[in-house]
Design a protein around this motif. Structure first.
Motif, short mmCIF file in Angstrom:
data_model
loop_
_atom_site.label_atom_id
_atom_site.label_comp_id
_atom_site.label_asym_id
_atom_site.label_seq_id
_atom_site.Cartn_x
_atom_site.Cartn_y
_atom_site.Cartn_z
N ARG A 93 80.14 37.83 121.66
CA ARG A 93 79.79 39.12 120.92
C ARG A 93 78.04 39.35 120.63
O ARG A 93 77.60 40.79 120.25
CB ARG A 93 80.51 39.44 119.91
N VAL A 94 77.31 38.30 120.75
CA VAL A 94 75.84 38.51 120.56
C VAL A 94 75.23 38.80 121.84
O VAL A 94 75.41 38.02 122.80
CB VAL A 94 75.29 37.22 120.15
N ASN A 95 74.65 40.05 121.73
CA ASN A 95 74.20 40.45 123.03
C ASN A 95 72.63 40.62 122.63
O ASN A 95 72.19 40.42 121.63
CB ASN A 95 74.74 41.81 123.49
N ALA A 96 71.74 41.55 123.55
CA ALA A 96 70.47 41.72 123.62
C ALA A 96 70.13 42.48 122.15
O ALA A 96 69.25 42.39 121.76
CB ALA A 96 69.97 42.37 124.88
N TRP A 97 71.00 43.39 122.05
CA TRP A 97 70.86 44.17 120.73
C TRP A 97 70.71 43.61 119.53
O TRP A 97 70.08 43.99 118.64
CB TRP A 97 71.94 45.66 120.82
N CYS A 98 71.60 42.64 119.42
CA CYS A 98 71.61 41.78 118.33
C CYS A 98 70.32 41.28 118.00
O CYS A 98 69.82 40.94 117.04
CB CYS A 98 72.98 40.92 118.41
N GLU A 99 69.86 40.50 119.32
CA GLU A 99 68.45 39.83 119.26
C GLU A 99 67.36 40.76 118.70
O GLU A 99 66.46 40.42 118.14
CB GLU A 99 68.29 39.24 120.43
N VAL A 100 67.47 42.00 119.32
CA VAL A 100 66.35 42.92 119.19
C VAL A 100 66.42 43.38 117.50
O VAL A 100 65.33 43.16 116.69
CB VAL A 100 66.44 44.32 120.01
N VAL A 101 67.50 43.48 117.05
CA VAL A 101 67.78 43.77 115.50
C VAL A 101 67.44 42.73 114.68
O VAL A 101 66.69 42.63 113.74
CB VAL A 101 69.28 44.17 115.17
N ALA A 102 67.81 41.58 115.09
CA ALA A 102 67.48 40.24 114.37
C ALA A 102 65.81 40.17 114.37
O ALA A 102 65.32 39.60 113.37
CB ALA A 102 68.03 38.94 115.01
N MET A 103 65.10 40.13 115.40
CA MET A 103 63.87 40.25 115.57
C MET A 103 63.06 41.24 114.78
O MET A 103 62.11 41.01 113.94
CB MET A 103 63.24 40.31 116.95
N VAL A 104 63.35 42.19 114.75
CA VAL A 104 62.75 43.42 114.01
C VAL A 104 63.12 43.30 112.48
O VAL A 104 62.05 43.30 111.52
CB VAL A 104 63.21 44.83 114.54
N SER A 105 64.35 42.99 112.13
CA SER A 105 64.53 43.10 110.37
C SER A 105 63.92 41.64 110.00
O SER A 105 63.34 41.60 109.09
CB SER A 105 66.09 42.81 110.41
N SER A 106 63.83 40.54 111.04
CA SER A 106 63.26 39.42 110.42
C SER A 106 61.66 39.69 110.35
O SER A 106 60.89 39.07 109.31
CB SER A 106 63.33 38.29 111.52
#
Length: 120
Positions: A93-106
């Motif tokens: 279930r971890v996809n590219a959108w999850c990674e983008v959100v994780a980077m921006v929020s981090s």
């Protein structure tokens, strides 16, 4: 020896600039924002992104006083995304959108912590 050190440093910087531009243009811009543009458009976008990353890196370097502060901020940003990058190998279930959100929020949380730390 000095020439070798300069070449190694230059190679590292150019590799990171190319990697960053490739990631931003090919993996993000081309995939999510502009899907049907010509290759010339993406090459121009990559060149402009490389220039933008170089300017941002230069400003970040001038803005930060010591290398220790840069290393700390890099670790803070990586702490918010590191676990997700490991989890993506085991959970579908971890996809590219999850990674983008994780980077921006981090990045936002790290900048917030740094701003709070400087005011106190």
């Amino acid at each position: 020896m000095v020439g070798g050190l300069i070449a190694a440093n230059s190679s590292t910087i150019l590799t990171h600039l190319n990697w960053g531009a490739s990631y931003l243009v090919h993996d993000f811009y081309r995939r999510f924002i502009r899907r049907d543009a010509s290759e010339q458009h993406y090459v121009l976008a990559g060149r402009l992104t490389t220039i933008g990353l170089c300017v941002c890196a230069g400003l970040a370097h001038v803005r930060s006083g010591i290398v220790k502060g840069q290393f700390r901020s890099h670790l803070q940003i990586g702490a918010g995304t590191g676990l997700l990058y490991l989890v993506r190998w085991f959970w579908w279930r971890v996809n590219a959108w999850c990674e983008v959100v994780a980077m921006v929020s981090s990045i936002l949380v790290s900048v917030g912590w740094l701003a709070l730390r400087r005011t106190t």
